[in-house]
Design a protein around this motif. Sequence first.
Motif, short mmCIF file in Angstrom:
data_model
loop_
_atom_site.label_atom_id
_atom_site.label_comp_id
_atom_site.label_asym_id
_atom_site.label_seq_id
_atom_site.Cartn_x
_atom_site.Cartn_y
_atom_site.Cartn_z
N LYS A 51 45.06 31.46 30.77
CA LYS A 51 45.96 31.51 31.92
C LYS A 51 46.41 32.93 32.20
CE LYS A 51 47.32 26.74 31.52
NZ LYS A 51 48.36 25.76 31.26
N GLU A 52 46.63 33.71 31.15
CA GLU A 52 47.05 35.10 31.33
C GLU A 52 45.93 35.93 31.96
OE1 GLU A 52 47.37 33.41 28.43
OE2 GLU A 52 49.55 33.19 28.33
N GLU A 53 44.69 35.73 31.48
CA GLU A 53 43.55 36.46 32.04
C GLU A 53 43.34 36.13 33.52
OE1 GLU A 53 40.74 36.73 28.04
OE2 GLU A 53 40.60 34.97 29.34
N VAL A 54 43.43 34.85 33.83
CA VAL A 54 43.23 34.42 35.21
C VAL A 54 44.36 34.93 36.10
CG1 VAL A 54 43.10 32.41 36.73
CG2 VAL A 54 41.76 32.47 34.62
N ALA A 55 45.59 34.92 35.61
CA ALA A 55 46.71 35.45 36.40
C ALA A 55 46.47 36.92 36.72
CB ALA A 55 48.02 35.27 35.64
N LEU A 56 46.00 37.69 35.76
CA LEU A 56 45.70 39.10 35.98
C LEU A 56 44.57 39.25 37.00
CD1 LEU A 56 46.17 42.07 35.34
CD2 LEU A 56 44.62 41.82 33.40
N GLU A 57 43.54 38.43 36.90
CA GLU A 57 42.43 38.49 37.85
C GLU A 57 42.88 38.12 39.26
OE1 GLU A 57 39.39 39.83 37.46
OE2 GLU A 57 40.19 40.38 35.50
N ILE A 58 43.79 37.16 39.39
CA ILE A 58 44.35 36.79 40.69
C ILE A 58 45.10 37.98 41.28
CG2 ILE A 58 46.07 35.36 41.88
CD1 ILE A 58 45.24 33.09 39.90
N ALA A 59 45.93 38.63 40.46
CA ALA A 59 46.67 39.81 40.92
C ALA A 59 45.72 40.91 41.37
CB ALA A 59 47.61 40.32 39.82
N LYS A 60 44.65 41.15 40.61
CA LYS A 60 43.66 42.16 40.99
C LYS A 60 42.97 41.80 42.30
CE LYS A 60 42.35 43.69 36.32
NZ LYS A 60 41.24 43.68 35.35
N SER A 61 42.64 40.52 42.45
CA SER A 61 41.98 40.07 43.67
C SER A 61 42.88 40.23 44.88
CB SER A 61 41.56 38.60 43.54
OG SER A 61 40.56 38.46 42.56
N ILE A 62 44.16 39.91 44.71
CA ILE A 62 45.12 40.10 45.81
C ILE A 62 45.20 41.57 46.18
CG2 ILE A 62 47.59 40.01 46.41
CD1 ILE A 62 47.69 37.40 44.71
N PHE A 63 45.30 42.44 45.19
CA PHE A 63 45.39 43.87 45.46
C PHE A 63 44.14 44.36 46.19
CE2 PHE A 63 44.65 48.31 44.40
CZ PHE A 63 45.84 48.87 44.86
N LYS A 64 42.96 44.01 45.67
CA LYS A 64 41.71 44.47 46.29
C LYS A 64 41.56 43.95 47.72
CE LYS A 64 39.00 43.24 42.84
NZ LYS A 64 37.80 42.92 42.06
N LYS A 65 41.88 42.69 47.92
CA LYS A 65 41.67 42.06 49.23
C LYS A 65 42.68 42.52 50.27
CE LYS A 65 39.97 38.86 52.00
NZ LYS A 65 38.69 38.99 52.61
N PHE A 66 43.93 42.73 49.87
CA PHE A 66 44.98 42.94 50.87
C PHE A 66 45.66 44.30 50.83
CE2 PHE A 66 44.80 38.33 49.96
CZ PHE A 66 44.33 37.92 51.20
N PHE A 67 45.52 45.05 49.75
CA PHE A 67 46.28 46.30 49.64
C PHE A 67 45.45 47.55 49.42
CE2 PHE A 67 49.20 42.91 48.36
CZ PHE A 67 50.18 43.10 49.31
N GLU A 68 44.28 47.41 48.85
CA GLU A 68 43.46 48.58 48.55
C GLU A 68 42.91 49.18 49.85
OE1 GLU A 68 40.68 49.20 44.86
OE2 GLU A 68 39.65 47.99 46.36
#
Length: 70
Positions: A51-68
């Motif tokens: 769950k911790e790994e997936v939460a981190l991957e979700i955060a990375k995906s949000i950053f890449k998709k919407f903020f990078e």
Amino acid sequence: KDLVENARKKIENKKLDAVVANDVKKGIFGSDKTDVLFITKDTTENLVGSKEEVALEIAKSIFKKFFERR
């Protein structure tokens, strides 16, 4: 497939940027591991791990998709 279609309908109807869908039929519910789909209007990512790994991957995906910057 229905899970992705339903998520995309929800994204459109509720004007969301993304949805994290958890398919409880996969039998992981209640476990320390998880298997989810991170779904946007255009993409679907399957994220599997603790769950911790997936939460981190979700955060990375949000950053890449919407903020990078592109």
